[in-house]
Design an enzyme around this catalytic site. Structure first.
Site, short mmCIF file in Angstrom:
data_model
loop_
_atom_site.label_atom_id
_atom_site.label_comp_id
_atom_site.label_asym_id
_atom_site.label_seq_id
_atom_site.Cartn_x
_atom_site.Cartn_y
_atom_site.Cartn_z
N ASP A 127 0.81 -1.23 0.00
CA ASP A 127 0.00 0.00 0.00
C ASP A 127 0.85 1.28 0.00
O ASP A 127 0.33 2.35 -0.30
CB ASP A 127 -0.92 0.03 1.23
CG ASP A 127 -1.98 -1.04 1.17
OD1 ASP A 127 -2.13 -1.68 0.12
OD2 ASP A 127 -2.66 -1.24 2.19
N ARG A 162 -16.72 -0.43 -24.36
CA ARG A 162 -17.34 -0.46 -23.02
C ARG A 162 -16.38 0.14 -21.99
O ARG A 162 -15.18 0.22 -22.22
CB ARG A 162 -17.71 -1.90 -22.64
CG ARG A 162 -16.57 -2.89 -22.67
CD ARG A 162 -16.88 -4.19 -21.93
NE ARG A 162 -17.85 -5.06 -22.56
CZ ARG A 162 -17.59 -6.33 -22.92
NH1 ARG A 162 -16.37 -6.84 -22.78
NH2 ARG A 162 -18.54 -7.07 -23.42
N ARG A 171 -6.25 0.42 1.12
CA ARG A 171 -7.29 0.54 2.13
C ARG A 171 -7.53 2.00 2.52
O ARG A 171 -8.64 2.50 2.44
CB ARG A 171 -6.80 -0.24 3.35
CG ARG A 171 -7.78 -0.48 4.42
CD ARG A 171 -7.05 -0.98 5.64
NE ARG A 171 -6.56 -2.34 5.52
CZ ARG A 171 -7.31 -3.42 5.62
NH1 ARG A 171 -8.60 -3.30 5.83
NH2 ARG A 171 -6.77 -4.62 5.52
N GLN A 274 -2.14 -8.73 -6.93
CA GLN A 274 -1.17 -7.63 -6.75
C GLN A 274 -0.12 -7.94 -5.69
O GLN A 274 0.92 -7.31 -5.63
CB GLN A 274 -1.90 -6.36 -6.31
CG GLN A 274 -2.84 -5.83 -7.36
CD GLN A 274 -3.92 -4.95 -6.73
OE1 GLN A 274 -3.79 -3.75 -6.69
NE2 GLN A 274 -4.99 -5.55 -6.24
#
Ligand code: F6P
Length: 342
Positions: A127, A162, A171, A274
């Site tokens: 993160d 699309r 988070r 990831q």
């Protein structure tokens, strides 16, 4: 000296490179004995560990995950947790413990150090949201994986006219969404730092259509939230550190964008892809440098510290600085991304 090591929280490419560096420098250079605790803080709580040798860490540098296992066990939530760790460290005659982790693992390490235990930390998280270090290892790999996915989604989105929503991890901080979105040329990037207006998102997509671009790539961090009252989101379960299990914003956006614009929209959730697999060269090198710095710091009994990347250098910083607050994406970085929206 006898030094313990553990890996806690969500795993992250590069953990094995840190373990290998600690063992290689610790055993060969300092003459220490190194003990690996299993599954994060569960290991020291239950005294579950094995001795790590030069032989046992051979070949792990390019391997993802952690040979020690990981968990989100919170030692401070266990009655007698601090004393159990102290007892187990004493019975193994350990001089100190190196905790490799993110905000939760290092938060616990800082509290244990305050309680008088000889602990130091190594920062890790895909993160990239730890304070006191400019970057964390694992982030580069996660950005690489997400960028490759966005590149692939781009070509199929264009062929089918699309919109594709790509949900990435993050988070409390949108670093992965921002970097992978910028690298992949996303048309909209949504991050937890700035609640989004769904109508603005739809406006950007409609504008693309007006300009003859009949597809859009929307990258959304799993922790992104709509401006209050504009879109419904669901509550999830919480873990031992009180974090809600996230996921689902991609699907919510898929439905909402299609409903509001009338253009076909699909969502892809990258999830744990990831975090898995081999670390990039950058992450291997950063993890190795942090591992060497951590065992050097342990040898000097610099408990309560953490090696951190500052510019291009590795420096020791107080562990408490790393967990005082989260490092979130600054507004000026978001403004760079916005240049390319719509
Ligand atoms: O903290 C790292 C992280 O990958 C977050 O981005 C994500 O929210 C979380 O872990 C997912 O954790 P789990 O492995 O428990 O699903």
């Amino acid at each position: 000296m006898r030094i313990g090591v553990l890996t806690g929280g969500g795993d992250c490419p590069g953990l094995n490179a840190v373990i290998r560096a600690i063992v290689r420098k610790g055993v060969d250079h300092h003459g220490h004995e190194i003990f690996g605790f299993r599954d994060g803080w569960r290991g020291p709580l239950e005294g579950d560990c094995e001795q790590l040798t030069i032989e046992s860490v051979r070949g792990i540098l390019p391997r993802g995950g952690t040979i020690l296992g990981s968990s989100r066990t919170n030692p401070l939530k266990r009655e007698d947790g601090v004393e159990a760790i102290r007892r187990n460290m004493e019975s193994l005659s350990l001089d100190g413990l190196i905790a490799i982790g993110g905000e939760d693992t290092l938060g616990a390490a800082a509290k244990l150090h305050e309680a008088g235990l000889p602990v130091l930390g190594v920062p890790k998280t895909i993160d990239n949201d730890l304070a006191a270090t400019d970057l964390t290892f694992g982030f580069d790999t996660a950005v690489q994986v997400a960028t490759e996915a966005i590149d692939r989604l781009h070509t199929t989105a264009e062929s089918h006219h699309r919109n594709l929503v790509v949900e990435v991890m993050g988070r409390h901080a949108g670093w992965i969404a921002l970097w992978a979105g910028l690298a992949g040329g996303a048309d909209v990037i949504l991050v937890p730092e700035r609640p989004f207006d769904i109508e603005e998102v739809c406006k950007l997509i409609r504008r693309r259509h007006e300009r003859g671009r009949y597809f859009a790539i929307v990258v959304v961090a799993e922790g992104a939230v709509p401006i209050e009252g504009t879109m419904e989101i669901s509550d999830g379960e919480v873990d031992e550190f009180g974090h809600v299990r996230l996921g689902g914003i991609g699907q919510r956006l898929e439905r909402e964008i299609e409903r509001r614009t009338g253009f076909e929209t699909r969502a892809t959730v990258l999830g744990h892809i990831q975090r898995g697999g081999t670390p990039t060269a950058f992450d291997r090198v950063l993890a190795t440098r942090l591992g060497v710095a951590a065992i050097d710091a342990a040898s000097e009994r610099r408990w309560g510290t953490m090696p951190a990347l500052r510019g291009m250098r590795i420096e020791l910083v107080p562990l408490a600085d790393a967990v005082r607050e989260l490092r979130t994406v600054p507004i000026e970085d978001l403004e760079v991304a916005e240049v390319f929206f719509g």
